[in-house]
Scaffold this active site. Structure first.
Site, short mmCIF file in Angstrom:
data_model
loop_
_atom_site.label_atom_id
_atom_site.label_comp_id
_atom_site.label_asym_id
_atom_site.label_seq_id
_atom_site.Cartn_x
_atom_site.Cartn_y
_atom_site.Cartn_z
N ASP A 154 32.52 139.47 117.29
CA ASP A 154 33.59 138.52 117.59
C ASP A 154 34.85 138.86 116.82
O ASP A 154 34.79 139.22 115.66
CB ASP A 154 33.08 137.12 117.21
CG ASP A 154 33.71 136.04 118.02
OD1 ASP A 154 34.61 136.34 118.80
OD2 ASP A 154 33.29 134.88 117.85
N ASP A 208 36.65 129.86 124.39
CA ASP A 208 35.41 129.07 124.31
C ASP A 208 35.35 127.98 125.37
O ASP A 208 36.30 127.24 125.58
CB ASP A 208 35.31 128.40 122.94
CG ASP A 208 34.96 129.40 121.87
OD1 ASP A 208 35.06 130.62 122.14
OD2 ASP A 208 34.59 128.98 120.77
#
Ligand code: GAL
Length: 747
Positions: A497, A563
């Site tokens: 990430d 997200d």
């Protein structure tokens, strides 16, 4: 002197507020509105106490963040507000609580009334669960019990707010603090708790959170959404005491699409509270008792890497899974169909697997593709801890979901990755620089061995920066060590990430694509040096558009959206708008990833898990779209608590077969007709999969045939959720708002 002035100011503000801001609706008491407070940066829990001397504190306007008032921006730490307020005696009959409404806090807060904690949002870095942002709730309503918090009516009381900020602006902003007595009837709420396990029913619960007992009338109506007919209606007199909800169960047939409406009319105030809920409905037919293979007939592995593959076969147990022409180097366990071993020579190895139980027998011709670019033949299916547990993940929780993945039959439908997200990392590295798991994972190796023994694969999380998005150790400078550790533990999947890597780009003032590719390529080189396959999943990179360069880093999948959340707005933006035009970046072994699933019980580790906020229709849309998009199918809920409805969404073999189709072609938006969107993809057998979605805010009557994107006449139009071919009459139907129909059309 300053304090005196401020106290006078509050009293005056309170009086003014009393005069100007009378709350007329719902019998609420007068609101006190406060825009100024005292402020100090730092952290000391005694600052919550009402009697502490705050005369040296600075004055602050609570409606603006602290950095807009001369206090340092990027002050990434704690600060406190103290607000003195005189609370008058209420003119209502409700005296046991008051409401303290504080505005948005950037980004985490705890609120104390006269020294007692009355509420918090997010969690502080110093708490047991660690830092978690609270920005999701813009305003905070905290309730203080009059007795419990020693409120002195008509005298000075202190509201103390402990705030913590990470990044950018900090503190309270956008509104004043309000204090008021709620009316008694405000303590009443209706909860509709839809339970789709065992005999499906919806519990209508009337809850009273205040002291005054109330009485009223409850009316319940169950309506069939397809025909409009009232299926059931009842009415009941109810008495609701504090802490004792009145519960009325309403049973329903889960193969019908119904709405339940409950209306409570309060006898004393006449206030009416109504809630309507779309009930869960099951479209997927039950699995047959005889064996059925539910996975794509293919799996890819690099030469010499360990094979870990569990054949997804549904049907009654015990079952025997065997193969008479298994290639040399491989092994297959008879009772649970776990394929293991290694093959050194590249090539395609085809063999026939047989599953047999008391009800019948099934076979699958299966190909193991051994080669350098063979992993990820179909999008990964499995589970990731983030959407349910956030940073509170632990070994125990992972095992519970993995065991449930097997026990509830999800493994029999192809779900095989068990991936942990952020929150597993220890605070410091070992003296030799290697990474360690924190105390929540007493044995990472033991956990992974346990999964491998059951034919499940294990995924881990890190990033190229110094820290992860959750503030844990990431891999910068330790990429090789981390890749080696992953191999030692037996990791099969890495979610890498972006997070704090942005700082490196700032430092080097380096903004080109190469600055994105470099750190990802570096890690992939070390992963490739390990004698095992590690599926490489690239994280969301803000504006860096990872889909444009993910392939150059040899990624197996990359995020194509920020997200997700469990709201229609998020599914619409992440799933529909942000995936338009992206199919060209997806191919076998290199998938677009619009983020993990938000069906079932989710929560991101913030408090109790809760039912997803998506309606049942929206959940069908979510799964339909994700399977069309050839997306990673990573379940984001607690599997141990998964109900029949969620299982029906995730274990439809015809729906999943589209996601796992061997052609590997992601769907495109092929037609937009007002609120109706048609997304379609070609399938390996020459048919097409078509999702017809209603993204508008009202139901639409449609003729499905007009939305089939092909000139050739269809031989069969199959409804894949219901697993039945549709008659011409059935093609004319209503698609409810945010709902869809999912078709497979053969020619
Ligand atoms: C985010 C990522 C989430 C989760 C989280 C962990 O950047 O998009 O899926 O991994 O970091 O801190």
């Amino acid at each position: 002197m300053k304090k005196l002035f401020i106290a006078a100011f509050f009293i005056l503000t309170g009086l003014l507020a009393n005069a100007q801001k009378r709350i007329t609706e719902d019998n609420a008491s007068e609101k006190i509105s406060i825009s100024k407070g005292l402020f100090k940066q730092g952290d000391d829990m005694t600052w919550a106490e009402p009697g502490m001397d705050d005369s040296s504190w600075d004055e602050i306007d609570v409606t603006k963040c602290w950095d807009q008032q001369g206090f340092p921006a990027y002050y990434n730490s704690y600060a406190w507000y103290r607000i003195h307020v005189k609370i008058p005696k209420s003119n209502t009959d409700q005296q046991n609580v008051i409401i303290v409404k504080i505005p948005k806090v950037d980004d985490v807060d705890e609120c104390y009334m006269n020294g007692r904690l009355i509420g918090s949002s997010g969690s502080m870095p110093s708490s047991a669960d660690g830092y978690a942002t609270g920005v999701f709730a813009p305003e905070r309503y905290y309730e203080a019990g009059i007795k419990e918090t020693c409120i002195r009516l008509g005298e000075d009381n202190v509201i103390a707010i402990r705030a913590y900020n990470r990044g950018g602006s900090g503190g309270m902003c956008e509104d004043s603090v309000h204090v008021y007595f709620p009316p008694a009837v405000d303590g009443i709420s209706l909860r509709l708790n839809d339970i789709s396990t065992g005999q499906h029913h919806c519990n209508v619960e009337i809850v009273n959170k205040y002291a005054t007992m109330t009485k009223g009338e409850l009316e319940i109506t169950l309506t069939d959404r397809e025909t409009g007919a009232v299926v059931k209606s009842l009415s009941k007199k109810v008495t609701v005491k504090r802490g004792k909800p009145a519960v009325v169960p309403v049973y329903y047939d889960s193969d019908k699409m119904c709405n339940l409406t409950a209306t409570y009319t309060d006898t004393k105030f006449g206030k009416v509270i109504t809630e309507t809920k779309q009930l869960k409905y099951i479209l997927t037919p039950p699995d047959p008792a005889a064996p059925r293979f539910n996975g794509a007939p293919v799996f890819g592995v690099r030469p010499g890497s360990p094979v870990i593959y569990r054949f997804p076969v549904s049907g009654e147990r015990p079952m025997k899974i065997t193969c008479s022409d298994l290639p040399e180097g491989l092994d297959l366990t008879e009772n649970d169909g776990v394929l293991s071993g290694r093959i050194v020579q590249a090539g395609n190895y085809t063999f026939t697997v047989t599953a047999e139980n008391a009800n019948g027998k099934a076979t699958q011709e299966f190909t193991l593709k051994v080669g350098d670019d063979m992993i990820g033949q179909t999008p990964p299916m499995g589970w990731n801890s983030w959407n349910c547990w956030g940073l509170t993940i632990s070994q125990e929780k992972v095992i519970a979901s993995a065991q449930a993945l097997i026990d509830k039959g999800l493994a029999d439908h192809g779900y095989n990755y068990i991936n942990i997200d952020d929150g597993w990392e220890a605070d410091v590295r070992n003296p030799d620089g290697s990474i360690e798991a924190n105390e929540k994972f007493p044995s990472m190796k033991g956990l992974i061995d346990w999964l491998h023994d059951r034919g499940l694969k294990f995924g881990i999380y890190s990033g190229p920066g110094e820290t992860t998005c959750g503030g844990y150790l990431a891999s910068l400078g330790y990429e090789k060590k981390d890749a080696e550790k992953y191999n030692e533990w037996g990791v099969d999947y890495l979610k890498y990430d972006w997070c704090s890597y942005e700082n490196e780009r700032h430092k080097n003032n380096d903004w080109g694509f190469s600055s994105c590719i470099r750190p990802y390529l570096l890690m992939q080189q070390f992963l490739r040096q390990q004698p095992r396959d590690i599926f490489y999943s690239l994280g969301p990179l803000g504006g860096t558009q990872v889909h444009l360069w993910g392939l150059y880093c040899d990624g197996n999948s990359w995020r194509t959206a920020p997200d997700i959340e469990d709201t229609w707005e998020a599914v619409y933006s992440v799933g529909f708008r942000l995936q338009e035009g992206k199919s060209q970046y997806s191919s076998v072994g290199h998938w677009n990833d619009p983020d993990m699933l938000v069906v079932g019980k989710v929560g991101w580790g913030r408090g109790e898990l809760r039912e997803t906020r998506l309606t049942p229709d929206e959940q069908y849309t979510h799964i339909t779209l994700w399977t069309l998009l050839a997306s990673n199918m990573l379940i984001g809920c607690d599997i141990a608590k998964m109900d029949d409805f969620t299982l029906n969404l995730l274990c439809n073999n015809e729906v999943n077969a589209i996601n796992q189709d061997m052609l590997g072609k992601q769907a495109d938006l092929v037609l937009k007709d007002g609120d109706i969107e048609v997304w379609s993809r070609p399938l390996a057998d020459g048919s097409i999969a078509v999702g017809i979605f209603n993204v508008g805010e009202k139901d639409h009557l449609v003729d499905l045939k007009t939305y089939i994107p092909s000139e050739s006449p269809a031989k069969a139009v199959r409804d894949v959720w219901r697993q039945k071919d549709l008659t011409p009459d059935e093609l004319v139907c209503t698609i409810p708002l945010h709902g869809c129909r999912y078709l497979k059309v053969t020619f």
